[in-house]
Design an enzyme around this catalytic site. Sequence first.
Site, PDB file in Angstrom:
ATOM      1  N   HIS A   1     -44.232  13.861 -34.193  1.00  0.00           N
ATOM      2  CA  HIS A   1     -43.884  13.986 -35.600  1.00  0.00           C
ATOM      3  C   HIS A   1     -44.281  15.374 -36.137  1.00  0.00           C
ATOM      4  O   HIS A   1     -43.533  16.034 -36.844  1.00  0.00           O
ATOM      5  CB  HIS A   1     -44.629  12.859 -36.330  1.00  0.00           C
ATOM      6  CG  HIS A   1     -44.804  13.084 -37.772  1.00  0.00           C
ATOM      7  ND1 HIS A   1     -43.858  12.695 -38.675  1.00  0.00           N
ATOM      8  CD2 HIS A   1     -45.785  13.691 -38.462  1.00  0.00           C
ATOM      9  CE1 HIS A   1     -44.269  13.042 -39.873  1.00  0.00           C
ATOM     10  NE2 HIS A   1     -45.436  13.642 -39.769  1.00  0.00           N
TER      11      HIS A   1
ATOM     12  N   ARG B   1     -27.275  11.789 -35.685  1.00  0.00           N
ATOM     13  CA  ARG B   1     -28.081  10.603 -35.347  1.00  0.00           C
ATOM     14  C   ARG B   1     -27.820   9.507 -36.385  1.00  0.00           C
ATOM     15  O   ARG B   1     -28.507   9.447 -37.412  1.00  0.00           O
ATOM     16  CB  ARG B   1     -29.562  10.961 -35.345  1.00  0.00           C
ATOM     17  CG  ARG B   1     -30.019  11.867 -34.205  1.00  0.00           C
ATOM     18  CD  ARG B   1     -31.514  12.110 -34.303  1.00  0.00           C
ATOM     19  NE  ARG B   1     -32.095  12.576 -33.074  1.00  0.00           N
ATOM     20  CZ  ARG B   1     -32.571  13.822 -32.904  1.00  0.00           C
ATOM     21  NH1 ARG B   1     -32.503  14.707 -33.880  1.00  0.00           N
ATOM     22  NH2 ARG B   1     -33.120  14.161 -31.754  1.00  0.00           N
TER      23      ARG B   1
ATOM     24  N   ARG C   1     -23.285  10.241 -32.594  1.00  0.00           N
ATOM     25  CA  ARG C   1     -23.892   9.334 -31.611  1.00  0.00           C
ATOM     26  C   ARG C   1     -23.895   7.933 -32.212  1.00  0.00           C
ATOM     27  O   ARG C   1     -24.366   7.743 -33.335  1.00  0.00           O
ATOM     28  CB  ARG C   1     -25.319   9.772 -31.317  1.00  0.00           C
ATOM     29  CG  ARG C   1     -26.056   8.730 -30.488  1.00  0.00           C
ATOM     30  CD  ARG C   1     -27.371   9.222 -30.003  1.00  0.00           C
ATOM     31  NE  ARG C   1     -28.393   9.179 -31.022  1.00  0.00           N
ATOM     32  CZ  ARG C   1     -29.612   9.686 -30.867  1.00  0.00           C
ATOM     33  NH1 ARG C   1     -29.907  10.305 -29.742  1.00  0.00           N
ATOM     34  NH2 ARG C   1     -30.502   9.608 -31.814  1.00  0.00           N
TER      35      ARG C   1
ATOM     36  N   GLU D   1     -29.511  11.113 -20.575  1.00  0.00           N
ATOM     37  CA  GLU D   1     -30.913  11.024 -20.983  1.00  0.00           C
ATOM     38  C   GLU D   1     -31.764  10.370 -19.903  1.00  0.00           C
ATOM     39  O   GLU D   1     -32.958  10.185 -20.085  1.00  0.00           O
ATOM     40  CB  GLU D   1     -31.043  10.197 -22.266  1.00  0.00           C
ATOM     41  CG  GLU D   1     -30.210  10.739 -23.406  1.00  0.00           C
ATOM     42  CD  GLU D   1     -30.512  10.058 -24.719  1.00  0.00           C
ATOM     43  OE1 GLU D   1     -31.323  10.574 -25.482  1.00  0.00           O
ATOM     44  OE2 GLU D   1     -29.927   8.978 -24.968  1.00  0.00           O
TER      45      GLU D   1
ATOM     46  N   ASN E   1     -35.083  15.322 -24.708  1.00  0.00           N
ATOM     47  CA  ASN E   1     -36.335  14.637 -25.081  1.00  0.00           C
ATOM     48  C   ASN E   1     -36.512  13.407 -24.200  1.00  0.00           C
ATOM     49  O   ASN E   1     -37.563  13.191 -23.592  1.00  0.00           O
ATOM     50  CB  ASN E   1     -36.311  14.197 -26.548  1.00  0.00           C
ATOM     51  CG  ASN E   1     -35.973  15.332 -27.493  1.00  0.00           C
ATOM     52  OD1 ASN E   1     -36.171  16.479 -27.155  1.00  0.00           O
ATOM     53  ND2 ASN E   1     -35.450  15.001 -28.653  1.00  0.00           N
ATOM     54  N   ASP E   2     -35.459  12.591 -24.150  1.00  0.00           N
ATOM     55  CA  ASP E   2     -35.568  11.390 -23.322  1.00  0.00           C
ATOM     56  C   ASP E   2     -35.469  11.727 -21.843  1.00  0.00           C
ATOM     57  O   ASP E   2     -36.173  11.134 -21.023  1.00  0.00           O
ATOM     58  CB  ASP E   2     -34.490  10.370 -23.720  1.00  0.00           C
ATOM     59  CG  ASP E   2     -34.937   9.560 -24.928  1.00  0.00           C
ATOM     60  OD1 ASP E   2     -36.097   9.124 -24.931  1.00  0.00           O
ATOM     61  OD2 ASP E   2     -34.147   9.400 -25.866  1.00  0.00           O
TER      62      ASP E   2
ATOM     63  N   ARG F   1     -42.867   9.619 -24.612  1.00  0.00           N
ATOM     64  CA  ARG F   1     -42.792  10.826 -25.441  1.00  0.00           C
ATOM     65  C   ARG F   1     -43.606  10.718 -26.724  1.00  0.00           C
ATOM     66  O   ARG F   1     -43.829  11.705 -27.412  1.00  0.00           O
ATOM     67  CB  ARG F   1     -41.322  11.158 -25.766  1.00  0.00           C
ATOM     68  CG  ARG F   1     -40.636  10.150 -26.617  1.00  0.00           C
ATOM     69  CD  ARG F   1     -39.133  10.380 -26.669  1.00  0.00           C
ATOM     70  NE  ARG F   1     -38.712  11.047 -27.882  1.00  0.00           N
ATOM     71  CZ  ARG F   1     -37.443  11.159 -28.267  1.00  0.00           C
ATOM     72  NH1 ARG F   1     -36.471  10.663 -27.529  1.00  0.00           N
ATOM     73  NH2 ARG F   1     -37.127  11.772 -29.377  1.00  0.00           N
TER      74      ARG F   1
ATOM     75  N   CYS G   1     -28.591  18.564 -26.642  1.00  0.00           N
ATOM     76  CA  CYS G   1     -28.906  18.289 -28.044  1.00  0.00           C
ATOM     77  C   CYS G   1     -30.351  17.854 -28.231  1.00  0.00           C
ATOM     78  O   CYS G   1     -30.733  17.402 -29.298  1.00  0.00           O
ATOM     79  CB  CYS G   1     -27.954  17.245 -28.615  1.00  0.00           C
ATOM     80  SG  CYS G   1     -28.041  15.670 -27.755  1.00  0.00           S
TER      81      CYS G   1
END
Length: 557
Positions: free
Chosen positions: A188, A290, A326, A415, A438-439, A449, A486
């Site tokens: 965050h 998103r 997405r 991902e 990220n994933d 993560r 992305c």
Amino acid sequence: MTNKERTLTGIGVGRGIVVGDVRRMPDPLPEPAQTNSTIGPDAELARAHAALQATAQDLRDRGARAGGLAKEVLDALALMADDQMLLADVKNRIDRGATAERAVFEAFAGFAQILEMAGGYMAERAGDLGDVANRVIAYILGVPAPGVPQSDTPYVLVARDLAPADTALLDFDIVRALVTTDGGPTSHTAILAREKGLPAIVGAKAAEVLVDGDVVLVDAADGEIILHPSAVRIEGALAEAEARRAARENASGPGRLADGHEVALLANVGSSKSAAAAVEAAAEGVGLFRTEFLFLDSDKAPSVEEQQAEYTAVFEKFPGQKVVVRVLDAGADKPLSFLTDEGEENPALGRRGIRALFAHEEILRDQLTAIANATKATRADVWVMAPMISTPDETAQFVALCRELGIEKAGAMVETPSSAILADHILADADFVSIGTNDLTQYTVAADRLLGTVAHLQDPWNPAVLRLIREVGKAGEATGKPVGVCGEAAADPTLAVVLIGLGVTSLSMSPIALADVRAEISRFTLSEARELAERALSARSAVDAKRAVSTAFSNTH
Ligand code: PEP
Ligand code: MG
């Protein structure tokens, strides 16, 4: 005697270079011991009373200085410290022998419990009560209050990690850079820092040695904190910061390498508000919309009409430009109550993303219908993709459904390692792929993560992740189909060059990162980018890959 320079490393967020004095965020206070008072109730009550009053006054003063929304928040906290019922409860406990700090702790905890039981908005205030209690207890004990330190002069904030309540009140004129010892690049705190353009270094374990007043140079691009920097070092770094700023201002227009090779620079958005920020930052379109962010608070699936209105509001901002939507990515870090199974032991490995949507096909059909309708009503070039695809069969099923419902461009997110390795088969059905680094990173290194204790593993520079991306790039080159990135990796300007060298054809990121990435990629030709990618691929660790590329960077430019 002058102190010797020392370099501490972590994961850099952004490109900024800042020199400043350290202010540490105090660690949370331990629970006051349950020992009996040795000074008697009158003296204890006087301590508690003075602390409650001083805390209320301090909160009001800070509110008056901050103004706006922060004033409202701080005034509300001051009222808690002034509350007469709480004072009566504190007095009762002191009369029964408790120390002032223990009485405050217990009285506030009791009230917090009542609020929690009331649920909803009241429950959210329970955390605020804990914050006020800690301030009062710190005053009683004569130690620094927890939370972001107050100051009228700029400083570099060093903390374990920041709670969302701390970040909401950060004053970016005072806090010039952020260093955390915990937290990873997708935490965050890192996401907020990136959004606000605040230079940050996260997961810097070594920064535990820093103390108030230490002078540090924070170089977010290199992920380095230089403790006690020399005058020469500071001069060089500030000149570099100026050069980066000038390069950012000079770079404009579409994403392009030095040899003219085009790489579309797109934005990640989650609402029509962030879409406006993307337009302002001259994004060439949206590479990741998103949609689940629009419905995080809904307890039932949104209707087709409701969705259509939300999508139209975003699409309208990009006439003639690409918008990659997405479909709902529910589960793990983004649970949606109407889609997510409860009680899974490992939700990141459970029925999330496309798996949850296939299990609730009516929700997927409604969403695709809403997207198709909104596309017809606007002039955006809308593409649609599915999150968490792990097999070619899932891809084929998703693409078929898109076609049935009138979606022209249907793709898959890469991902998981399995979809990267099978990218050639996935691209046989999909019109395009977009890599969610990220994933992809969390699943490649098998490290959650969201978990601070394994944050050091969440680094997309890991050559294992880069080799998987190379597989996807090769499949894209073989089929002539687009391969986007992305995830947060696209927002790291140096890594962006490497990704292009691996065969990526577009990059999508937070709007704030666009200018730096645009400037950086314009300095290299495609063959240079490929050469840098080769160096990164052959490294043995993320740190080595970054170092190998940075050294080559400074040699070539
Ligand atoms: C990703 O995983 O890289 C991605 C872009 O999706 P999210 O961060 O929303 O999971
Ligand atoms: Mg993802």
